[in-house]
Design an enzyme around this catalytic site. Structure first.
Site, PDB file in Angstrom:
ATOM      1  NE  ARG A 121      11.874  16.205  12.997  1.00  0.00           N
ATOM      2  CZ  ARG A 121      12.105  15.231  12.507  1.00  0.00           C
ATOM      3  NH1 ARG A 121      11.538  14.077  12.742  1.00  0.00           N
ATOM      4  NH2 ARG A 121      12.968  15.297  11.449  1.00  0.00           N
ATOM      5  CG  HIS A 146      17.011  12.172  17.270  1.00  0.00           C
ATOM      6  ND1 HIS A 146      15.957  11.571  17.576  1.00  0.00           N
ATOM      7  CD2 HIS A 146      17.247  11.913  16.032  1.00  0.00           C
ATOM      8  CE1 HIS A 146      15.585  10.751  16.575  1.00  0.00           C
ATOM      9  NE2 HIS A 146      16.287  11.002  15.491  1.00  0.00           N
ATOM     10  CG  HIS A 220      18.968   7.079  15.107  1.00  0.00           C
ATOM     11  ND1 HIS A 220      19.251   7.178  13.596  1.00  0.00           N
ATOM     12  CD2 HIS A 220      18.041   7.769  15.188  1.00  0.00           C
ATOM     13  CE1 HIS A 220      18.385   7.947  13.172  1.00  0.00           C
ATOM     14  NE2 HIS A 220      17.620   8.442  13.806  1.00  0.00           N
ATOM     15  CG  ASP A 292      11.387  10.754   9.113  1.00  0.00           C
ATOM     16  OD1 ASP A 292      11.354   9.948  10.257  1.00  0.00           O
ATOM     17  OD2 ASP A 292      11.854  11.719   9.102  1.00  0.00           O
ATOM     18  CD  GLU A 357      14.829   6.428  14.739  1.00  0.00           C
ATOM     19  OE1 GLU A 357      14.538   7.231  15.640  1.00  0.00           O
ATOM     20  OE2 GLU A 357      14.689   6.483  13.715  1.00  0.00           O
TER      21      GLU A 357
HETATM   22  C1  BGC Z   1      14.220  11.000  12.271  1.00  0.00           C
HETATM   23  C2  BGC Z   1      14.299  11.473  11.052  1.00  0.00           C
HETATM   24  C3  BGC Z   1      15.838  12.338  11.167  1.00  0.00           C
HETATM   25  C4  BGC Z   1      16.711  11.335  11.480  1.00  0.00           C
HETATM   26  C5  BGC Z   1      18.096  11.942  11.545  1.00  0.00           C
HETATM   27  C6  BGC Z   1      15.358   9.960  12.302  1.00  0.00           C
HETATM   28  O1  BGC Z   1      14.922   9.299  13.641  1.00  0.00           O
HETATM   29  O2  BGC Z   1      12.820  10.626  12.346  1.00  0.00           O
HETATM   30  O3  BGC Z   1      13.497  12.669  10.766  1.00  0.00           O
HETATM   31  O4  BGC Z   1      16.154  13.100   9.880  1.00  0.00           O
HETATM   32  O5  BGC Z   1      16.664  10.629  12.455  1.00  0.00           O
HETATM   33  O6  BGC Z   1      18.903  11.351  10.815  1.00  0.00           O
END
Ligand code: BGC
Length: 392
Positions: A121, A146, A220, A292, A357
């Protein structure tokens, strides 16, 4: 012997000599036969589908002699299938995803995809470089996540293949134009996925720009090492080589503090199951709806080193992740809620996959004490991550 007889005699001797030389050289030829080249890892390609805006998408399959098979599509550089052995040498798919391109295009929580230009983010999608302000598309509440509305996970990459005796690679290239999603500079990105015969997938990211910009690329994949995507991942044992993590606010933006993991549910220095403390009362876990968060990895000046691992006891599958990145995000599939189609049938339930990640910390462009994510013209962004599978 008269003259005629003598001539015949000489001619016969000559032909015998000639034939024997022929034979010898033929024998020699046999010996010289070059053995067929054995490729321990192969790569093949087939058509996968066409996007809603009519772009053809291919699927590449990397396969090694041991039995590991990885399918990668040119849409989003998505890993749609990845098989790994269990303790009985049974290879099973261990990554969540879909069976069709249409599903990836319609709704995806970034299943298996390449993430860019900025993994994670950026607060309110705003940042500045040398006093110039930029605003990115907001696609996660008030924030940018992302890469935005159409990040690297939703574009079609150009692919090339290459191989050696013991590896095969797919090289994906994408040119992101100046101000795409709001980012400055024409950014040329090259991601190389290489499968080895030791059940390792090497991911090498490179990028160059013609204007100062920011870059933070990652992969991802959602793993479920049991191979059964109806099972939650709470029993997976995770280890993260980090003394600190990055606490976040209510919108999952870093507060700026790098917090010691000691005596918190974020201490994974000794392996423990995801489920062990995910349910304890903790403000950070409440904000993330579970894990997260980004961890501040140890030994940052060592280059590529072991950063984290995941182990599923029943199958014996062990995943180790090596990287030169300073951080790693553990996301425990908290937003999976039975609305997306499971490729094995049914739907993806809460916490049936986890992501690890490798990356720079979230919102680095707005945090002066975090390692920089700025890329200048003339420099090459380079990041390396290896996913290694074995059994224990
Ligand atoms: C993030 C989550 C997000 C997800 C998307 C992750 O990399 O940290 O917050 O909801 O990606 O599915």
């Amino acid at each position: 012997m008269n003259r005629l007889k003598r001539s015949i005699y000489v001619l016969s001797l000559l032909s015998i000599a000639f034939l024997s030389v022929q034979c010898k050289s033929e024998k020699k030829k046999e010996v010289e036969v070059v053995p067929e080249k054995i490729n321990l890892v192969t790569i093949s390609k087939e058509a996968y589908g066409t996007t809603s805006d009519s772009i053809a998408v291919d699927k590449y399959t990397l396969k090694n002699e041991k039995g590991m098979e990885i399918d990668i599509i040119t849409y989003g550089g998505i890993i749609t299938k990845w098989t790994a052995p269990d303790k009985n040498n049974n290879y099973q798919d261990i990554v969540l995803g879909y069976n069709t391109l249409a599903e990836y295009e319609k709704a995806t929580p970034y299943f298996g995809a390449l993430i860019g230009r900025y993994g994670n983010r950026i607060a309110k999608g705003k940042f500045s470089i040398d006093g110039v302000k930029y605003t990115l598309n907001a696609n996660d509440g008030p924030n940018h996540l992302h890469g935005g509305v159409k990040g690297f996970d939703k574009v079609v990459w150009t692919a090339a293949e290459t191989s050696t005796d013991s590896t095969a690679s797919i090289i994906l290239t994408y040119l992101s134009k100046d101000l795409e999603e709001g980012y400055p500079g024409n950014l040329k990105t090259i991601v190389t996925y290489t499968l080895t015969n030791d059940n390792e997938l090497l991911v090498d990211y490179k990028a160059t720009t013609d204007k100062k910009t920011i870059v933070n690329l990652t992969q991802h994949s959602y793993f479920n090492l049991s191979g059964d995507f109806s099972k939650p991942i709470l029993d997976h044992e995770i280890a993260i080589n980090a003394d600190k993590f990055v606490p976040v606010d209510a919108t999952l933006i870093p507060t700026g503090e790098l917090k010691d993991v000691t005596n918190t549910p974020f201490d994974f220095r000794i392996a423990k199951t995801i489920g062990k403390e995910i349910g304890v009362k903790d403000e950070q876990l409440t904000r993330g709806l579970g894990y997260d968060h980004c961890w501040v990895l140890n030994n940052q000046n060592e280059g590529v080193r072991l950063t984290a691992s995941a182990y599923e006891k029943e199958s014996g599958r062990l995943l180790e992740i090596f990287s030169d990145e300073p951080g790693i995000q553990l996301y425990t599939g908290n937003f999976l809620d039975d609305t997306l189609q499971n490729k094995q049938g049914g739907t993806y339930a809460h916490r049936t996959g986890f992501c690890l990640e490798t990356q720079h910390y979230p919102d680095s462009p707005n945090q002066k004490d975090f390692p920089s994510t700025v890329l200048s013209p003339g420099q090459t962004y380079n990041s390396k991550t290896t996913f290694k599978f074995s059994v224990k």
